[in-house]
Design a protein around this motif. Structure first.
Motif, PDB file in Angstrom:
ATOM      1  N   ILE A  52      23.957  45.292  39.141  1.00  0.00           N
ATOM      2  CA  ILE A  52      23.591  46.558  38.514  1.00  0.00           C
ATOM      3  C   ILE A  52      22.079  46.608  38.412  1.00  0.00           C
ATOM      4  O   ILE A  52      21.437  45.610  38.146  1.00  0.00           O
ATOM      5  CB  ILE A  52      24.241  46.662  37.105  1.00  0.00           C
ATOM      6  N   ARG A  57      21.472  49.583  43.689  1.00  0.00           N
ATOM      7  CA  ARG A  57      22.076  50.810  44.205  1.00  0.00           C
ATOM      8  C   ARG A  57      22.094  50.868  45.729  1.00  0.00           C
ATOM      9  O   ARG A  57      22.690  51.765  46.317  1.00  0.00           O
ATOM     10  CB  ARG A  57      21.326  52.024  43.655  1.00  0.00           C
ATOM     11  N   THR A  59      23.694  49.178  47.816  1.00  0.00           N
ATOM     12  CA  THR A  59      25.045  49.079  48.392  1.00  0.00           C
ATOM     13  C   THR A  59      25.683  50.446  48.602  1.00  0.00           C
ATOM     14  O   THR A  59      26.533  50.601  49.462  1.00  0.00           O
ATOM     15  CB  THR A  59      25.984  48.237  47.509  1.00  0.00           C
ATOM     16  N   GLY A  60      25.302  51.422  47.789  1.00  0.00           N
ATOM     17  CA  GLY A  60      25.872  52.757  47.958  1.00  0.00           C
ATOM     18  C   GLY A  60      25.360  53.463  49.193  1.00  0.00           C
ATOM     19  O   GLY A  60      26.013  54.345  49.723  1.00  0.00           O
ATOM     20  N   THR A  66      30.833  47.240  51.333  1.00  0.00           N
ATOM     21  CA  THR A  66      29.948  47.087  50.181  1.00  0.00           C
ATOM     22  C   THR A  66      30.716  46.974  48.872  1.00  0.00           C
ATOM     23  O   THR A  66      31.737  47.621  48.683  1.00  0.00           O
ATOM     24  CB  THR A  66      28.984  48.281  50.081  1.00  0.00           C
ATOM     25  N   LEU A  67      30.193  46.137  47.993  1.00  0.00           N
ATOM     26  CA  LEU A  67      30.756  45.976  46.655  1.00  0.00           C
ATOM     27  C   LEU A  67      29.629  46.113  45.638  1.00  0.00           C
ATOM     28  O   LEU A  67      28.633  45.387  45.712  1.00  0.00           O
ATOM     29  CB  LEU A  67      31.385  44.590  46.485  1.00  0.00           C
ATOM     30  N   HIS A  68      29.810  47.031  44.716  1.00  0.00           N
ATOM     31  CA  HIS A  68      28.835  47.251  43.642  1.00  0.00           C
ATOM     32  C   HIS A  68      29.429  46.598  42.398  1.00  0.00           C
ATOM     33  O   HIS A  68      30.271  47.185  41.739  1.00  0.00           O
ATOM     34  CB  HIS A  68      28.671  48.770  43.484  1.00  0.00           C
ATOM     35  N   THR A  69      29.033  45.365  42.116  1.00  0.00           N
ATOM     36  CA  THR A  69      29.773  44.559  41.134  1.00  0.00           C
ATOM     37  C   THR A  69      29.081  44.571  39.771  1.00  0.00           C
ATOM     38  O   THR A  69      28.289  45.452  39.481  1.00  0.00           O
ATOM     39  CB  THR A  69      29.924  43.112  41.634  1.00  0.00           C
ATOM     40  N   LEU A  70      29.389  43.552  38.984  1.00  0.00           N
ATOM     41  CA  LEU A  70      28.850  43.476  37.622  1.00  0.00           C
ATOM     42  C   LEU A  70      27.379  43.071  37.622  1.00  0.00           C
ATOM     43  O   LEU A  70      26.886  42.472  38.569  1.00  0.00           O
ATOM     44  CB  LEU A  70      29.638  42.441  36.819  1.00  0.00           C
ATOM     45  N   HIS A  71      26.738  43.352  36.520  1.00  0.00           N
ATOM     46  CA  HIS A  71      25.326  43.007  36.375  1.00  0.00           C
ATOM     47  C   HIS A  71      25.140  41.493  36.484  1.00  0.00           C
ATOM     48  O   HIS A  71      25.690  40.730  35.689  1.00  0.00           O
ATOM     49  CB  HIS A  71      24.839  43.505  35.012  1.00  0.00           C
ATOM     50  N   ARG A  73      26.148  39.436  38.877  1.00  0.00           N
ATOM     51  CA  ARG A  73      27.195  38.623  39.519  1.00  0.00           C
ATOM     52  C   ARG A  73      27.295  38.842  41.024  1.00  0.00           C
ATOM     53  O   ARG A  73      28.277  38.439  41.645  1.00  0.00           O
ATOM     54  CB  ARG A  73      28.550  38.894  38.865  1.00  0.00           C
ATOM     55  N   ALA A  76      27.504  35.505  43.023  1.00  0.00           N
ATOM     56  CA  ALA A  76      28.793  34.826  42.839  1.00  0.00           C
ATOM     57  C   ALA A  76      29.875  35.509  43.671  1.00  0.00           C
ATOM     58  O   ALA A  76      30.691  34.843  44.324  1.00  0.00           O
ATOM     59  CB  ALA A  76      29.174  34.822  41.366  1.00  0.00           C
ATOM     60  N   THR A  77      29.870  36.844  43.663  1.00  0.00           N
ATOM     61  CA  THR A  77      30.849  37.595  44.452  1.00  0.00           C
ATOM     62  C   THR A  77      30.643  37.321  45.940  1.00  0.00           C
ATOM     63  O   THR A  77      31.609  37.114  46.684  1.00  0.00           O
ATOM     64  CB  THR A  77      30.701  39.102  44.170  1.00  0.00           C
ATOM     65  N   ASN A 105      21.665  31.672  37.051  1.00  0.00           N
ATOM     66  CA  ASN A 105      22.463  30.477  37.322  1.00  0.00           C
ATOM     67  C   ASN A 105      23.131  30.554  38.694  1.00  0.00           C
ATOM     68  O   ASN A 105      23.131  29.584  39.454  1.00  0.00           O
ATOM     69  CB  ASN A 105      23.525  30.344  36.220  1.00  0.00           C
ATOM     70  N   HIS A 106      23.660  31.722  39.022  1.00  0.00           N
ATOM     71  CA  HIS A 106      24.321  31.886  40.325  1.00  0.00           C
ATOM     72  C   HIS A 106      23.304  31.750  41.458  1.00  0.00           C
ATOM     73  O   HIS A 106      23.587  31.179  42.505  1.00  0.00           O
ATOM     74  CB  HIS A 106      25.002  33.250  40.411  1.00  0.00           C
TER      75      HIS A 106
END
Lengths: 316, 398
Positions: A52, A57, A59-60, A66-71, A73, A76-77, A105-106
């Motif tokens: 996020i 943005r 990815t849009g 495309t995956l617009h994932t969590l802030h 992460r 990791a995804t 960390n990721h």
């Protein structure tokens, strides 16, 4: 230079870009698409994840998987995707807050694992989307919405952190220098291993206006004055480099094993064994290896009056 | 034609996951769930599918979301504190409608609590842990053999409903070894993700024409590539963020109704000696096995008692528990927490018949004798059942 058909790589129905006037994210996206185009990669083989934030943005707009994932992460995804599809190209786009702060960390552990992901890290010194709060890369004394008297926290040097964590390709670029930026992204994409391109990027609206740099040209020139090419930096003293951003390809290591290659070696080792699943997966499992259970035996193990997923004895 | 093995429920869940076709595992070590990744670390490379221990609980569930979105069956495993960390990403899986199996080996206490001791204190966290309105499916097996069957069912439900599914076991069940039958993949019913019926250019990940839109794999086996966007924000059919109220309401309602419209397929329960029962014990998970012993003993003494055992914890067995109001005179809910499932039972029964609880959160299993006492004398509260000598073995304290 051949003309790049940008529309081929973009979801044109999502235009115009939602970034503020003077933002550097569009320059980075342009350089990135040019790099992909020069490599001639099929967009069906490209995956991009993001978290996020403003940079996330991207990815849009790009026409990949495309995956617009969590802030925080996105990396990791991306690790999950790359482990399942080692033959595909996996990229991450993100800002300083997303990649280095909440997702730090990721970021460090993906670098350590040396998984073949390319991270474009857009460092604009603040959380632009939420209104210009200070982040982990905000230099000391710089004013932000949560640092009205100037930030009091020392910042992180994400590129050095990546080198320390074991990344095998680390470059730093400046959004105002599109040609070099494109070259670094391209080399990062080609590199087999974890690569990060740290891009110093202007945010005139949220960072600039609070620091008398609201004019995009003025801000661009200011950031440019902070950049020192690697070759020049080698001749400078640490005092002279204080507060400067060394640009260029800072670190390349081609010897460290890539994670999915390493896992392939492990699978080969495991499947050479005589264990049940190794034989099952490699087609060496014979009928006589299997235990023919009777209905009565199964009833002894599982006496309940409920359905089982066993096709033969659905309800005992 | 599978195999007979001697396993605890943790190893059983791991073996069953591979039978069900789990193609990706990412986890983080946490007691008492460790045997799940330990077993998978051995068998997943043999099967040729990725296994990875991530840097934290959050990374592990996010990696699973990435893997599952790309078209691979994924599982992660944790216990209490780890589950708290995973909740945000669980919500992401709910809104993106990504199939996922999440094993939670419940342990005692809030915070670090009682890592090595059992509890059933995550029942409400499983239901309401992540923020926002969302559906959930949670399954609670009662022994290692059922853990195998229910893990396979969990994968099937996840794939069928595009939904994260919990398997709730506990520290007692997960370390109790038992003789089990491990079926071959050919022997069991395995549900694969519904394939998209339209070509890639007409495909939408959240198509309005479906109750449960098919989730296309990014790369199909016949060489097609479905390129689309999915966002963790509220989105329209294309997967792009939207703030248009009718779209959002439609999406939020469908998330709930896709589960509630198929509740008969999801609900699973067992009636034990309920034909002529006047008292009904409601118990789930490992506690149900203690209740079974107590019911057998009470029957010997001539007390008409039976058990309703929900195997699917969420969605709540509303209809079945409402029916109990007409059938029995009283209900006793037995659970290893200070009262979580009992709240839902109270709501469904609506004070038509008295409800009693054997509720214990002491880090020790509930014993059959405690349940038996409650059956005999429902009004009397049940104390921790331990001799002085047993208590001494714990050491510490006063």
């Amino acid at each position: 230079m051949a003309k790049v058909n940008y529309a081929n790589y973009l979801r044109m129905e999502k235009m115009p870009l939602y970034w503020c006037p003077g933002c550097g994210d569009g320059i980075v996206l342009k350089a990135y698409i040019e790099a992909i185009d020069e490599l001639g990669w099929d967009k069906n083989d490209c995956v991009m994840t993001s978290g996020i934030g403003c940079a996330a943005r991207v990815t849009g707009y790009v026409d990949f998987h495309t995956l617009h994932t969590l802030h925080g992460r996105a990396i990791a995804t991306a690790v999950g995707i790359k482990m399942c599809h080692p033959d595909k190209h996996v990229f991450v786009f993100g800002g300083d807050g997303d990649i280095a702060h909440i997702g730090g960390n990721h970021f460090l552990h993906a670098a350590r694992r040396n998984i073949d992901i390319t991270v474009v890290f857009i460092d604009n010194w603040n959380y632009g989307m939420t209104g210009g709060q200070h982040s982990c890369t905000t230099p000391l004394g710089v004013r932000e919405s949560t640092a009205p008297r100037g930030s009091y926290e020392p910042p992180i040097d994400a590129a050095s952190a990546a080198i320390g964590a074991g990344a095998t390709f680390v470059a730093r670029a400046f959004a105002g220098d599109e040609l070099r930026l494109k070259r670094y992204i391209k080399e990062g994409l080609v590199h087999h291993g974890f690569s990060i391109i740290d891009v110093l990027c202007p945010c005139p609206v949220n960072f600039g206006r609070r620091n008398k740099l609201g004019d995009p040209v003025k801000l661009m020139n200011y950031l440019k004055s902070l950049c020192v090419p690697k070759e020049k930096a080698e001749k400078m003293s640490p005092e002279e480099l204080e507060g400067k951003y060394v640009t260029g390809i800072l670190h390349v290591d081609d010897k460290k094993i890539e994670l999915t290659d390493s896992y392939k070696n492990l699978v080969a080792k495991a499947q050479a064994s005589d264990e049940y699943w190794a034989r099952y997966a490699t087609g060496r499992l014979k009928e006589e290896d299997k235990y023919p259970i009777t209905r009565e035996e199964l009833k002894g193990l599982y006496p309940y009056d409920v359905e089982t997923p066993l096709k033969k004895w659905k309800k005992l | 034609m599978g195999r007979i093995a001697f396993l605890d429920a943790n190893a059983a869940v791991a073996e069953a996951a591979v039978i069900a076709g789990c193609g990706f595992y990412a986890g983080y070590p946490i007691t008492p769930s460790s045997e799940v990744p330990e077993t998978l670390a051995k068998i997943m490379p043999e099967r040729g599918v990725p296994f990875i221990m991530m840097e934290d609980e959050i990374a592990s569930i996010n990696a699973c979301i990435g893997a599952s979105a790309s078209g691979v069956k994924a599982m992660t495993c944790t216990s209490g504190p780890g589950l708290s960390l995973k909740q945000e990403a669980l919500g992401e899986a709910c809104i993106m409608e990504i199939p996922l199996v999440l094993v939670d080996v419940m342990r005692g206490g809030p915070s670090t609590g009682l890592p090595t001791r059992p509890s059933q204190a995550d029942i409400m966290q499983a239901r309401w842990g992540t923020h926002g309105d969302h559906p959930i499916i949670a399954i609670s097996p009662c022994n290692a053999q059922e853990a195998i069957f229910e893990t396979i069912r969990a994968f099937n439900l996840a794939e069928k409903f595009r939904q994260p599914v919990y398997i709730l076991t506990d520290g007692l069940l997960s370390h109790l070894h038992a003789k089990v039958y491990l079926p071959d993949p050919e022997e069991v019913e395995i549900v694969e993700r519904a394939a998209p019926t339209v070509p890639p250019e007409e495909y939408y990940p959240f198509d309005y024409n479906y109750e449960i839109p098919p989730l296309a794999p990014w790369w199909t086996k016949d060489g097609k590539s479905y390129r689309y966007h999915m966002s963790s924000l509220n989105h329209d059919k294309t997967g792009f963020p939207t703030v248009v109220p009718p779209f959002i309401q439609w999406q939020e309602k469908r998330l709930i109704s896709k589960i509630m419209n198929h509740i008969d397929e999801i609900e699973k329960f067992e009636y034990y000696k309920m034909d002529d029962a006047e008292t009904c014990v409601i118990a789930y998970g490992s506690v149900a096995e203690a209740a079974r012993v107590a019911i057998d003993e009470a029957r010997k003494a001539g007390i008409k008692v039976g058990m309703f055992r929900p195997i699917t914890i969420w969605p709540f067995a509303e209809k079945q528990i409402r029916d109990l109001r007409e059938k029995v005179k009283r209900i006793i809910v037995v659970e290893m927490n200070l009262g979580q499932y009992i709240l839902e039972v109270q709501r469904a029964v609506a004070e038509k018949i008295p409800i009693y609880g054997v509720l214990q959160a002491a880090g020790i299993p509930i014993r059959p004798i405690q349940i038996l006492e409650k059956i005999k004398n429902p009004e009397k509260s049940v104390e921790i059942c331990m001799t002085e000598e047993e208590l001494k073995k714990f050491g510490g304290g006063e």
